[in-house]
Design a protein around this motif. Structure first.
Motif, short mmCIF file in Angstrom:
data_model
loop_
_atom_site.label_atom_id
_atom_site.label_comp_id
_atom_site.label_asym_id
_atom_site.label_seq_id
_atom_site.Cartn_x
_atom_site.Cartn_y
_atom_site.Cartn_z
N ASP A 24 -0.43 1.63 -5.44
CA ASP A 24 -0.75 0.31 -4.91
C ASP A 24 -0.74 -0.74 -6.02
O ASP A 24 -0.12 -1.79 -5.90
CB ASP A 24 -2.12 0.31 -4.24
CG ASP A 24 -2.24 1.34 -3.14
OD1 ASP A 24 -1.20 1.68 -2.53
OD2 ASP A 24 -3.36 1.81 -2.90
N GLU A 25 -1.42 -0.41 -7.12
CA GLU A 25 -1.48 -1.35 -8.23
C GLU A 25 -0.10 -1.55 -8.85
O GLU A 25 0.25 -2.65 -9.26
CB GLU A 25 -2.46 -0.86 -9.31
CG GLU A 25 -3.89 -0.73 -8.84
CD GLU A 25 -4.18 0.63 -8.27
OE1 GLU A 25 -3.63 1.64 -8.72
OE2 GLU A 25 -4.98 0.70 -7.32
N THR A 49 0.81 -1.21 0.00
CA THR A 49 0.00 0.00 0.00
C THR A 49 0.85 1.26 0.00
O THR A 49 1.98 1.28 0.45
CB THR A 49 -0.94 0.03 1.22
OG1 THR A 49 -0.17 -0.07 2.41
CG2 THR A 49 -1.95 -1.09 1.16
N VAL A 78 1.82 -4.01 -6.74
CA VAL A 78 1.38 -5.39 -6.95
C VAL A 78 1.95 -5.92 -8.27
O VAL A 78 2.45 -7.04 -8.33
CB VAL A 78 -0.17 -5.49 -6.94
CG1 VAL A 78 -0.62 -6.88 -7.35
CG2 VAL A 78 -0.71 -5.14 -5.57
N ILE A 103 -6.66 -2.65 -5.43
CA ILE A 103 -5.57 -3.55 -5.04
C ILE A 103 -6.03 -5.00 -5.20
O ILE A 103 -5.31 -5.84 -5.74
CB ILE A 103 -5.13 -3.30 -3.58
CG1 ILE A 103 -4.47 -1.95 -3.44
CG2 ILE A 103 -4.19 -4.39 -3.10
CD1 ILE A 103 -4.17 -1.56 -2.01
#
Length: 87
Positions: A30-31, A23, A34, A73
């Motif tokens: 955030d994306e 985060t 990931v 997310i």
């Protein structure tokens, strides 16, 4: 510790991830985090990704009052997680 031991026995890389590493306070980061996680895992495959407190991150997909960022997310995580099985 069990996941790390399994990775060691299997000769796989081990990535330990927590919600704090994924985060960010910046919109869209955030994306990106990931995507970076799964890109790294693909480059150093075979890899075991251990997500600490995964239940808090990926609990229910339609939680009432959930912030849009958490929904993004989850979507990004599930998209990449699903891709692991097809490759």
């Amino acid at each position: 510790m069990i996941a790390k031991a399994i990775a060691n026995e299997a000769g796989a890389s081990f990535i330990n991830v927590s919600m704090f590493t994924i985060t960010s306070k910046w919109f869209g980061e955030d994306e990106k985090n990931v995507r970076a996680l799964f890109t790294l895992a693909a480059k150093v495959s075979a890899t075991i990704i251990f997500v600490d407190e995964v239940d808090s991150m990926l609990g229910q997909r339609t939680r009432v009052g959930e912030h849009e960022a958490m929904s993004k997310i989850k979507n990004e995580f599930m998209t990449h997680w699903d891709g692991l099985m097809s490759n």
